[in-house]
Design an enzyme around this catalytic site. Structure first.
Site, mmCIF file in Angstrom:
data_model
loop_
_atom_site.group_PDB
_atom_site.id
_atom_site.type_symbol
_atom_site.label_atom_id
_atom_site.label_comp_id
_atom_site.label_asym_id
_atom_site.label_seq_id
_atom_site.Cartn_x
_atom_site.Cartn_y
_atom_site.Cartn_z
ATOM 1 N N TYR A 119 -71.074 -82.868 51.478
ATOM 2 C CA TYR A 119 -71.388 -84.090 50.745
ATOM 3 C C TYR A 119 -71.849 -83.722 49.339
ATOM 4 O O TYR A 119 -72.990 -83.312 49.131
ATOM 5 C CB TYR A 119 -72.481 -84.856 51.484
ATOM 6 C CG TYR A 119 -72.806 -86.211 50.902
ATOM 7 C CD1 TYR A 119 -71.808 -87.128 50.642
ATOM 8 C CD2 TYR A 119 -74.123 -86.579 50.627
ATOM 9 C CE1 TYR A 119 -72.096 -88.386 50.127
ATOM 10 C CE2 TYR A 119 -74.433 -87.823 50.119
ATOM 11 C CZ TYR A 119 -73.421 -88.728 49.875
ATOM 12 O OH TYR A 119 -73.707 -89.965 49.360
ATOM 13 N N TYR A 155 -64.152 -92.143 49.637
ATOM 14 C CA TYR A 155 -65.574 -91.842 49.808
ATOM 15 C C TYR A 155 -65.984 -92.156 51.240
ATOM 16 O O TYR A 155 -65.814 -93.271 51.734
ATOM 17 C CB TYR A 155 -66.391 -92.673 48.823
ATOM 18 C CG TYR A 155 -67.799 -92.185 48.647
ATOM 19 C CD1 TYR A 155 -68.107 -91.248 47.676
ATOM 20 C CD2 TYR A 155 -68.824 -92.660 49.450
ATOM 21 C CE1 TYR A 155 -69.399 -90.785 47.508
ATOM 22 C CE2 TYR A 155 -70.123 -92.206 49.295
ATOM 23 C CZ TYR A 155 -70.410 -91.271 48.326
ATOM 24 O OH TYR A 155 -71.692 -90.819 48.172
#
Length: 390
Positions: free
Chosen positions: A339, A289
């Site tokens: 994203y 992440y």
């Protein structure tokens, strides 16, 4: 002693993946995006609407709720409906919840999705709407600590001071991932990025520059989870879910954490790997992440790939690039692909383990680590270990 999570190992699989185009303005609702991604995932798996009996999603303020999606898909009397509260921290947890439900016999075919108009509508830290429901937010507002880049700047500064890493080390993360994105036709940002361009980009919140920050994106991602046995009869080789774990607790900003330079992932990682029956050295590819570049360096250390303070030299040596010992964010990640709150990392891991990632394929990839946000700002994290079926 029984290892928590061991009973899930390799009993379920991701059998279908789907996505919408990534854009700055989708022109449709988050509900429409969700339906399109789910349709694509079902098609990829060779399944139909009638096969779905479970629905799981996660969100921060911009949800297409599970019940609404079920109604639009015509799923009557679903055996599992789950809306998880949380952004990237819950991306892997959502897949884990689906796998647990399938392994327990609660559902047979569960779709997991994340749908958001994060550029054209609900921008993180944007103005003109209600403040987040986090209790501690009221204590941040007087100091102007409102937007994620400001919050993660504190974390990034703490990490740089503890590790001795530099701005150039952050830049190498962004540059490496942009090189991967150049090989990915889904990616929003594919033009090469140089160190001069990185260092010359504007400050967002020191030590974070423009290219240290993820791309706000309109898109949806969906994955289909079913039993490993059933997946073996479908279109693609199954990608087995070897382990899923969640960790953390309350916010790092109000829960007495003395060291912002390490995350909740450090505490959770041993449980995750124990449940999978492997260690960090057995991971072929890592999709970490990356809302901001410091998180990649931190997770390389917190998940045990590097000793504390050694992530920057590891990246500088090319170990996280294609051809390195641990390719990281082979799709370009949130910094260059788009994203979508972590679930696009799971899709990339599936493509790598299927061996169909094209020019960015990691040769001989057998296992993948997929991580959610590692424990900031909510203090919650989650991760998956995926494995190619033998």
């Amino acid at each position: 002693m029984t290892v928590p999570g061991h009973g899930l190992r390799d009993r379920t699989a991701i059998t279908g993946v789907g996505w919408t185009p990534y854009s700055k303005n989708s022109g449709v609702s988050t509900l429409e995006l969700a339906l399109r991604a789910i349709s694509a995932a079902l098609s990829d798996a060779g399944l139909g609407l009638r096969d779905i009996d479970g629905l799981v999603t996660h969100s921060v303020g911009d949800s297409a709720p599970a019940a609404a999606v079920a109604a639009c898909l015509g799923v009557r009397d679903p055996r599992l409906l789950l809306d998880l509260n949380g952004g990237g921290s819950m991306s892997s947890a959502a897949v884990g919840a689906a796998a647990t439900a399938v392994a327990a016999g609660q559902a047979e075919t569960v779709v997991v999705w994340r749908s958001l108009n994060a550029r054209s509508e609900f921008r993180m830290g944007g103005t003109g709407r209600a403040a987040p429901t986090l209790v501690e937010f009221q204590y941040q507002v007087p100091y102007g600590l409102l937007a994620p880049p400001q919050q993660y700047a504190l974390i990034g500064r703490a990490y740089l001071q503890r590790s001795g890493a530099s701005s150039e080390d952050l830049g190498r993360v962004a540059i490496s991932q942009r090189a991967h994105a150049a090989l990915n036709d889904r990616a929003l940002m594919r033009a090469p990025l140089t160190m001069d361009e990185y260092l010359g980009s504007r400050w967002i919140a020191e030590p974070l520059r423009l290219y240290d920050c993820c791309l706000e994106t309109d898109a949806a991602i969906a994955v289909i989870v079913t039993s490993a046995e059933r997946a073996r009869d479908l279109l693609h080789p199954p990608v087995l879910i070897s382990a899923a774990a969640t960790g953390g607790g309350h916010s790092y900003f109000s829960d007495g954490y003395a060291d912002l330079s390490t995350s909740a992932a450090r505490t959770m990682a041993p449980r995750l790997f124990a449940a999978a029956g492997i260690g960090p050295r057995e991971i072929s590819v890592a999709e970490l992440y990356d809302a901001f570049t410091p998180l990649v360096l931190m997770q390389l250390e917190d998940y045990g790939f590097c000793a504390p303070g050694q992530a920057a030299p590891f990246v500088a040596a090319g170990e996280t690039a294609l051809g390195g010992t641990l390719p990281v964010n082979t799709h370009g990640g949130h910094l260059s692909e788009g994203y979508v709150h972590g679930l696009n990392h799971a899709v990339e891991a599936v493509l790598q383990l299927r061996g169909v990632a094209g020019a960015r394929q990691v040769q001989g990839a057998e296992t993948a680590l997929v991580t959610g946000q590692p424990g900031y700002v909510s203090g919650v994290t989650s991760a998956l270990v995926l494995r190619r079926d033998s």
